[in-house]
Design an enzyme around this catalytic site. Structure first.
Site, PDB file in Angstrom:
ATOM      1  N   SER A  75       5.167  -3.777   5.503  1.00 42.99           N
ATOM      2  CA  SER A  75       4.775  -3.708   4.088  1.00 42.99           C
ATOM      3  C   SER A  75       3.402  -3.098   3.834  1.00 42.99           C
ATOM      4  CB  SER A  75       4.842  -5.102   3.459  1.00 42.99           C
ATOM      5  OG  SER A  75       6.182  -5.476   3.259  1.00 42.99           O
ATOM      6  N   LYS A  78       3.433  -0.207   1.449  1.00 42.34           N
ATOM      7  CA  LYS A  78       3.348  -0.320  -0.008  1.00 42.34           C
ATOM      8  C   LYS A  78       2.040   0.257  -0.556  1.00 42.34           C
ATOM      9  CE  LYS A  78       6.456  -4.282  -0.597  1.00 42.34           C
ATOM     10  NZ  LYS A  78       6.861  -4.619   0.760  1.00 42.34           N
ATOM     11  N   SER A 312       4.012  -8.666  -2.157  1.00 43.58           N
ATOM     12  CA  SER A 312       4.768  -7.785  -1.270  1.00 43.58           C
ATOM     13  C   SER A 312       6.210  -7.651  -1.744  1.00 43.58           C
ATOM     14  CB  SER A 312       4.731  -8.292   0.182  1.00 43.58           C
ATOM     15  OG  SER A 312       4.958  -7.222   1.077  1.00 43.58           O
TER      16      SER A 312
END
Length: 495
Positions: A75, A78, A312
């Site tokens: 993640s 992102k 997240s």
């Protein structure tokens, strides 16, 4: 003949000169020297790690270990999505869900079709769709003499390449489509009935069918006890296996057909609210002659990005990725178009991703590959560009917010409150990319930190023991408490 003029001695002397030049250039001094004493004992034996530490005030790179090795970012990816969406979509962007008609309104009847256009708002809810219908009824409409037509890009690629197949029934891997209602996720409870059988009860009304032959194993009689979910067509599911407990078990099930789910939700809303002579179906486009009846807008882009980074959120990340692709290449563009826009947009910010692999916006795909240096170059842009600096304020804060609120070792001093960073966790992966603050007010978010670990063993993962948990306290001690910079040493990315 003197010794210094001997051919072998002359060759040996030239070789030493050549080696010294290569050591200072091609291989650099980092390769010539071992890792500094504080870091070497912290490196795990069984997994692959990378570490980048940089003083953003001076630009000095304090530690560079495996900086150019491509690894699964999870993640932390992102961060790329956040910057790209902000650059491409702009701060005024919102998703729109609209009601339109190409019919005439006669008294209380719409003579023609009603169009409900979806844009992929990742936070659109059934309640909001019902409110749009209620507002239409409040305007005096009680009958639709035609169809209710759902409009959107029925892109069949609802999951990105490289998503793990056994994640697809779980809500963190919910399908990414124009048609999103309640995050394309059904929250439910598995309950035991008096006859010993089990039943799945959705927490909110949901047009799905979940059959269950699962069993509760309250006495732990089963040597192996685990629930299984089989995904069947048209949002039907079969739950099997067993659950080791006595209390009802919470479930979060991803819908497997988002268009069918949206159609079933809208059918339920509109057949209860109006007399509907036609059916609820789907089409690609709204007729040019249609007029707007109502417009529901999503929360602003800044709030969507903030939620994505803080919690997240995968669905927000991948809807934004698809949206930037559609802005550039049209309404049917999918994941590949979005990832191309990411690379092109970040290249304009001097973030070079030529060697990387980007398959989605969330980091769920096992095809994603990024290096610590690439993440660091993006963090530099976030830190130094005025238009991006707000992102540091919405990153998870150690021991306080988001995915760092309860993550060890960030819950206690000295790291608590001193780190803002995006985490990246999946099976075998533990990453961190963000900033460490010094003690002085002017040292807020001074030190750029990227920590990556891939190939973490299940045993260490279960024990919550990883490279991040051991290296971050040591980094804080080296940088802040001892004020050590150059003595920290660097290590070649080839290690």
């Amino acid at each position: 003949m003197t010794l210094n003029n001997h051919p072998a001695r002359r060759w040996h002397f030239k070789a030493l000169v050549l080696w010294s030049i290569l050591s200072a250039t091609t291989f650099n001094t980092a390769l010539a020297a071992p890792l500094s004493a504080w870091l070497q004992p912290l490196l795990p034996k069984d997994s692959q790690t990378a570490l980048w530490v940089q003083d953003t005030h001076s630009g000095e790179v304090l530690v560079s270990h495996n900086a150019d090795v491509l690894m699964l970012p999870a993640s932390t990816q992102k961060l790329l999505t956040a910057v790209t969406a902000w650059q491409v979509l702009g701060e005024d962007f919102t998703f729109h869900t609209t009601l339109l008609t190409d019919g005439k309104v006669e008294k209380s009847v719409i003579k023609g079709d009603l169009y409900l256009r979806f844009e992929g708002d990742p936070r659109l809810t059934r309640a909001q769709l019902a409110q749009m219908a209620h507002q239409l009824a409040a305007s005096g409409i009680n009958e639709i003499d035609g169809n209710v037509v759902l409009i959107g890009s029925n892109d069949s690629q609802w999951q990105a390449p490289g998503w793990v197949w056994d994640d697809l029934g779980i809500c963190y891997a919910a399908p990414v489509s124009s048609f999103i209602v309640d995050q394309n996720c059904i929250k439910a409870m598995l309950v035991q009935q008096p006859d010993g059988l089990t039943k799945v009860k959705p927490l909110l009304p949901a047009p799905i069918t979940v059959s269950s032959n699962a069993r509760f194993d309250a006495d732990h009689q089963q040597s192996f006890c685990q629930l299984s979910l089989e995904r069947l067509p048209d949002n039907h599911y079969l739950l099997g296996g067993c659950y080791a407990g006595t209390a009802p078990a919470p479930l979060a099930i991803a819908v497997n057909n988002p268009l069918q789910y949206a159609r079933d939700v809208v059918t339920d809303i509109y057949t209860h609210q109006f007399k509907l002579t036609g059916t609820v179906n789907a089409a690609d486009n709204v007729p040019a002659t249609a007029t707007l009846l109502s417009d529901h807008q999503s929360t602003p882009l800044s709030e969507l990005i903030s939620e994505m980074l803080l919690d997240s959120d995968n669905l927000i990340a991948d809807t934004l990725l698809k949206q930037v692709g559609q802005q550039r290449f049209g309404k049917h563009a999918g994941f590949a178009a979005g990832t191309r826009v990411v690379k092109e947009t970040l290249a304009q910010l001097d973030v070079v991703l030529d060697s990387s692999s980007i398959a989605d916006g969330s980091g769920l795909s096992r095809y994603n590959l990024l290096s610590a240096r690439q993440l660091a170059s993006l963090l530099i842009q976030i830190k130094t560009r005025p238009s991006l600096q707000w992102l540091t304020e919405v990153l998870p804060k150690a021991g306080i917010s988001g995915t760092l609120q309860y993550k060890r070792p960030f819950t206690q001093k000295p790291l608590r409150g001193a780190v803002v960073a995006k985490t990246g966790s999946m099976s075998g992966v533990q990453n961190l990319a963000g900033f460490l603050s010094g003690d002085a007010p002017q040292d807020k978010n001074r030190y750029l930190i990227v920590v990556m670990e891939n190939g973490l063993s299940p045993k260490e993962e279960k024990a919550k023991h990883n490279f991040i948990t051991v290296v971050m306290p040591s980094l804080q001690h080296q940088i802040i408490e001892d004020g050590v910079h150059t003595s920290m040493g660097q290590q070649s990315s080839a290690r």
